[in-house]
Design a protein around this motif. Structure first.
Motif, PDB file in Angstrom:
ATOM      1  N   ILE A   1       0.821  -1.215   0.000  1.00  0.00           N
ATOM      2  CA  ILE A   1       0.000   0.000   0.000  1.00  0.00           C
ATOM      3  C   ILE A   1       0.856   1.266   0.000  1.00  0.00           C
ATOM      4  O   ILE A   1       0.328   2.387   0.022  1.00  0.00           O
ATOM      5  N   GLY A   2       2.185   1.099  -0.027  1.00  0.00           N
ATOM      6  CA  GLY A   2       3.088   2.246  -0.128  1.00  0.00           C
ATOM      7  C   GLY A   2       3.159   3.086   1.125  1.00  0.00           C
ATOM      8  O   GLY A   2       3.492   4.277   1.060  1.00  0.00           O
ATOM      9  N   ALA A   3       2.897   2.494   2.276  1.00  0.00           N
ATOM     10  CA  ALA A   3       2.786   3.270   3.506  1.00  0.00           C
ATOM     11  C   ALA A   3       4.095   3.303   4.287  1.00  0.00           C
ATOM     12  O   ALA A   3       4.727   2.267   4.508  1.00  0.00           O
ATOM     13  N   PRO A   4       4.517   4.495   4.731  1.00  0.00           N
ATOM     14  CA  PRO A   4       5.594   4.542   5.715  1.00  0.00           C
ATOM     15  C   PRO A   4       5.123   3.917   7.020  1.00  0.00           C
ATOM     16  O   PRO A   4       3.934   3.922   7.335  1.00  0.00           O
ATOM     17  N   VAL A   5       6.078   3.375   7.768  1.00  0.00           N
ATOM     18  CA  VAL A   5       5.768   2.730   9.048  1.00  0.00           C
ATOM     19  C   VAL A   5       6.382   3.558  10.168  1.00  0.00           C
ATOM     20  O   VAL A   5       7.564   3.897  10.124  1.00  0.00           O
ATOM     21  N   ILE A   6       5.568   3.899  11.156  1.00  0.00           N
ATOM     22  CA  ILE A   6       6.070   4.538  12.362  1.00  0.00           C
ATOM     23  C   ILE A   6       5.733   3.627  13.535  1.00  0.00           C
ATOM     24  O   ILE A   6       4.858   2.770  13.429  1.00  0.00           O
ATOM     25  N   TYR A   7       6.464   3.781  14.628  1.00  0.00           N
ATOM     26  CA  TYR A   7       6.220   2.856  15.725  1.00  0.00           C
ATOM     27  C   TYR A   7       6.101   3.570  17.070  1.00  0.00           C
ATOM     28  O   TYR A   7       6.780   4.560  17.327  1.00  0.00           O
ATOM     29  N   ALA A   8       5.180   3.055  17.898  1.00  0.00           N
ATOM     30  CA  ALA A   8       5.177   3.387  19.310  1.00  0.00           C
ATOM     31  C   ALA A   8       6.377   2.689  19.946  1.00  0.00           C
ATOM     32  O   ALA A   8       7.006   1.821  19.337  1.00  0.00           O
ATOM     33  N   LEU A   9       6.696   3.053  21.177  1.00  0.00           N
ATOM     34  CA  LEU A   9       7.924   2.551  21.796  1.00  0.00           C
ATOM     35  C   LEU A   9       7.995   1.031  21.779  1.00  0.00           C
ATOM     36  O   LEU A   9       9.043   0.455  21.470  1.00  0.00           O
ATOM     37  N   ASN A  10       6.893   0.349  22.079  1.00  0.00           N
ATOM     38  CA  ASN A  10       6.905  -1.111  22.107  1.00  0.00           C
ATOM     39  C   ASN A  10       6.983  -1.737  20.721  1.00  0.00           C
ATOM     40  O   ASN A  10       7.128  -2.956  20.598  1.00  0.00           O
ATOM     41  N   GLY A  11       6.878  -0.925  19.675  1.00  0.00           N
ATOM     42  CA  GLY A  11       7.007  -1.436  18.324  1.00  0.00           C
ATOM     43  C   GLY A  11       8.410  -1.325  17.766  1.00  0.00           C
ATOM     44  O   GLY A  11       8.681  -1.766  16.642  1.00  0.00           O
ATOM     45  N   LYS A  12       9.343  -0.743  18.553  1.00  0.00           N
ATOM     46  CA  LYS A  12      10.713  -0.608  18.058  1.00  0.00           C
ATOM     47  C   LYS A  12      11.345  -1.972  17.886  1.00  0.00           C
ATOM     48  O   LYS A  12      11.225  -2.846  18.762  1.00  0.00           O
ATOM     49  N   GLY A  13      12.006  -2.152  16.754  1.00  0.00           N
ATOM     50  CA  GLY A  13      12.708  -3.386  16.480  1.00  0.00           C
ATOM     51  C   GLY A  13      11.910  -4.398  15.685  1.00  0.00           C
ATOM     52  O   GLY A  13      12.468  -5.386  15.219  1.00  0.00           O
ATOM     53  N   VAL A  14      10.597  -4.159  15.531  1.00  0.00           N
ATOM     54  CA  VAL A  14       9.794  -5.073  14.710  1.00  0.00           C
ATOM     55  C   VAL A  14      10.321  -5.043  13.276  1.00  0.00           C
ATOM     56  O   VAL A  14      10.431  -6.078  12.617  1.00  0.00           O
ATOM     57  N   LEU A  15      10.659  -3.856  12.796  1.00  0.00           N
ATOM     58  CA  LEU A  15      11.326  -3.698  11.510  1.00  0.00           C
ATOM     59  C   LEU A  15      12.634  -2.942  11.723  1.00  0.00           C
ATOM     60  O   LEU A  15      12.790  -2.214  12.707  1.00  0.00           O
ATOM     61  N   SER A  16      13.538  -3.075  10.793  1.00  0.00           N
ATOM     62  CA  SER A  16      14.822  -2.384  10.879  1.00  0.00           C
ATOM     63  C   SER A  16      14.633  -0.879  10.709  1.00  0.00           C
ATOM     64  O   SER A  16      13.845  -0.426   9.869  1.00  0.00           O
ATOM     65  N   ASP A  17      15.369  -0.095  11.487  1.00  0.00           N
ATOM     66  CA  ASP A  17      15.349   1.360  11.314  1.00  0.00           C
ATOM     67  C   ASP A  17      15.957   1.773   9.982  1.00  0.00           C
ATOM     68  O   ASP A  17      15.760   2.913   9.535  1.00  0.00           O
ATOM     69  N   PHE A  18      16.710   0.871   9.362  1.00  0.00           N
ATOM     70  CA  PHE A  18      17.309   1.171   8.064  1.00  0.00           C
ATOM     71  C   PHE A  18      16.370   0.843   6.904  1.00  0.00           C
ATOM     72  O   PHE A  18      16.668   1.183   5.754  1.00  0.00           O
ATOM     73  N   ASP A  19      15.267   0.189   7.181  1.00  0.00           N
ATOM     74  CA  ASP A  19      14.254  -0.101   6.163  1.00  0.00           C
ATOM     75  C   ASP A  19      13.727   1.228   5.617  1.00  0.00           C
ATOM     76  O   ASP A  19      13.361   2.125   6.380  1.00  0.00           O
ATOM     77  N   GLU A  20      13.671   1.365   4.301  1.00  0.00           N
ATOM     78  CA  GLU A  20      13.279   2.639   3.705  1.00  0.00           C
ATOM     79  C   GLU A  20      11.847   3.033   4.048  1.00  0.00           C
ATOM     80  O   GLU A  20      11.479   4.205   3.944  1.00  0.00           O
TER      81      GLU A  20
END
Length: 552
Positions: free
Chosen positions: A221-240
């Motif tokens: 769907i072309g969506a950027p992903v943002i995370y709440a604190l407990n969502g950190k690490g689910v995806l790489s911070d280097f993921d575009e």
């Protein structure tokens, strides 16, 4: 017949509990002996009951399985409460067993008699005293069942004479029933996603373990992903696609993405800081807990269920977008990384805490990262880059200082590589659990961000327009303290020495303490401030610059 103590331990083992954290005491001696004689459960002797509850809480957060801790009557069990509140607020299934005076002494104002059921009433989803030995098997089963099914703390209070009596086991399934849901409004969600030009996916703790599905969904769907604190690490911070965190610990590209979005998709999060969330846009919310739906923002379409189940059903139905919003956010993310890099590559002294966090993230790319509360939470959330192969643990909802070291001990029983990021304030609160790490050969790596300040409080005072006061810390030499315990300790003050110290720590097979002396004046600036916050912050900086010249 087995005693009540034996039945409790046997049922814990049957439920998959591998260890129980605590300190002995006369009121739980029968329980201790039952643990001693059962070869399928391990007793972990901590140095403070708060550490026992923190260790159990973190282990439960990582595994999703029930864990256990215990304390003796009166003061021992009172000490459990802070760590148990961490488990309650982060929805970790923990069984707390507390000792009690003899049942015939209850109500006598006896030595160490505390009304534990009354005391634990707020923290526990299930809270009982065992008063009839024939009911003990049912009560421990029920405690485990409630902790699992409600993802919270169960508490049993155990009079010492009852523990010694013959009890009766209760034979029942310890696994709560699995719940499956239909999604009658999925067509509406598909319609909203397909017509959206700038969708944003926001993830929380309910998405852990579903990185592949989230990645596929956000790409489609072309969506950027943002995370709440407990969502950190689910995806790489280097993921575009990943813009970073949101809220006071968040990033500028995340704020920008939310400012531009026309559809917010909330997956497994009950993010509390609603001022950071957009207004007047459609919202799709998915959460396994019905009470979280609509709690923060009004949802256009609501789905009660597991995030992975929802994504599996909706993924084949949404259209692939050619114009991807996350691609349009690329420049914003690159600018933000460049902005962060200025501090992360700054070689000045005292060391920048941002640099310490970033350098650690280049080496510790897998395993568990336990982040304590304070300024260190900011450096861990923002500057420690997630590789996508780590598990991050915070005291996310309670925000308790002191979780770092005991939490790392708990994590080390289920993960081989464990790193704790702690401030000097939080470290001093529970540093005695380094002794536990040494005793049980737990190879935890502890990095102390040592600025001789309660740094977050200092910043909060400044933002509120108050002068800095009461936040200076007198610290011992933490590296020598570690060495006194028998743990390798290194103090680093020069940023040039940091990479070699991190390398030595990462290669060590023993517990290790790195005492990093960092800049006390480095402020954990949020990505955006309200007008009042900004005004107070500017005034505080202005006063800080004026006061020396006035004194001169």
């Amino acid at each position: 017949m087995p005693s009540v103590a034996e039945i409790i331990v046997k049922t814990l083992v049957k439920a998959g509990v591998k260890r129980i954290y605590g300190i002995p005491g006369d009121s739980i001696d029968p329980l201790m002996d039952a643990i001693r004689r059962n070869k399928e459960i391990k007793y972990v002797q901590v140095r403070h009951e708060e550490g026992a509850a923190f260790a159990a809480s973190v282990e439960a957060k990582l595994t999703g399985s029930v864990t256990a801790c215990m304390g003796t009557s009166g003061p021992g069990s009172i000490h459990l409460l802070n760590g148990l509140y961490d488990a309650k607020m982060d929805h970790a299934p923990v069984v707390a067993l507390t000792g009690q005076v003899e049942s015939d002494m209850l109500g006598h104002d006896y030595f160490q008699e505390v009304n534990m059921v009354k005391l634990f009433d707020d923290v526990a989803v299930y809270n009982q005293i065992v008063i009839n030995p024939k009911n003990a098997g049912y009560l421990i089963w029920r405690a485990i069942h409630e902790a699992k099914s409600k993802s919270g703390v169960s508490h049993l209070n155990l009079p010492v004479d009852i523990l010694r009596m013959d009890g009766e086991e209760y034979d029942a399934d310890l696994d709560p029933p699995k719940v499956s849901y239909d999604y009658p409004d999925i067509d509406k969600a598909v319609e909203l996603i397909d017509k959206s030009k700038s969708p944003v996916v926001m993830i929380g703790g309910g998405t852990k373990g579903y990185s592949q599905l989230i990645s596929q969904f956000s790409e489609r769907i072309g969506a950027p992903v943002i995370y709440a604190l407990n969502g950190k690490g689910v995806l790489s911070d280097f993921d575009e696609r990943v813009m970073g965190g949101i809220g006071l610990l968040g990033t500028k590209p995340s704020v920008e993405a939310l400012d531009k979005t026309d559809l917010l998709i909330l997956l497994g999060t009950s993010f509390p800081y609603v001022n950071f969330l957009p207004k007047g846009v459609d919202v799709i919310q998915v959460d396994s807990n019905p009470s979280n739906i609509g709690k923060r923002v009004r949802a256009t379409v609501e789905f009660v269920g597991d995030v992975s189940d929802f994504l599996s059903k909706i993924l084949p139905r949404v259209k692939e977008k050619d114009d991807k919003f996350y691609v349009r956010m690329k420049d914003s993310k690159e600018k933000w990384f460049n902005e962060l890099n200025k501090k992360e590559s700054d070689m000045s002294k005292p060391m920048k805490p941002q640099m310490v966090a970033y350098e650690l993230s280049k080496v510790f790319t897998e395993g568990v990262v336990v982040v304590d509360t304070g300024n260190v939470t900011m450096w861990g959330a923002r500057n420690f880059r997630a590789s996508g192969n780590q598990r991050f643990v915070f005291s996310a909802w309670l925000g308790s200082m002191g979780i770092g070291v005991p939490g790392a001990v708990g994590a080390s029983f289920v993960y081989d590589k464990v790193l704790a990021l702690v401030g000097d304030g939080g470290f001093a609160m529970t540093m005695m659990e380094l002794i536990t790490a040494k005793k049980y050969s737990r190879p935890i790596k502890v990095v102390v961000f040592n600025n001789s300040k309660l740094g977050m409080i200092k910043f909060e005072q400044e933002v509120m327009g108050y002068p800095e006061w009461g936040v200076d810390l007198y610290n011992p030499d933490f590296s020598k303290l570690a060495e006194a315990i028998g743990i390798k300790g290194i103090t680093v003050e020069d940023p040039k020495d940091l990479p070699s110290a991190i390398k030595e720590m990462s290669e060590s097979e023993e517990p290790f303490v790195l005492n990093a002396i960092v800049d006390p004046n480095e402020r954990p600036m949020p990505p955006k401030l309200t007008f009042t916050q900004a005004k107070n912050y500017v005034l505080s900086v202005f006063r800080e610059k004026l006061e020396p010249s006035e004194e001169e």
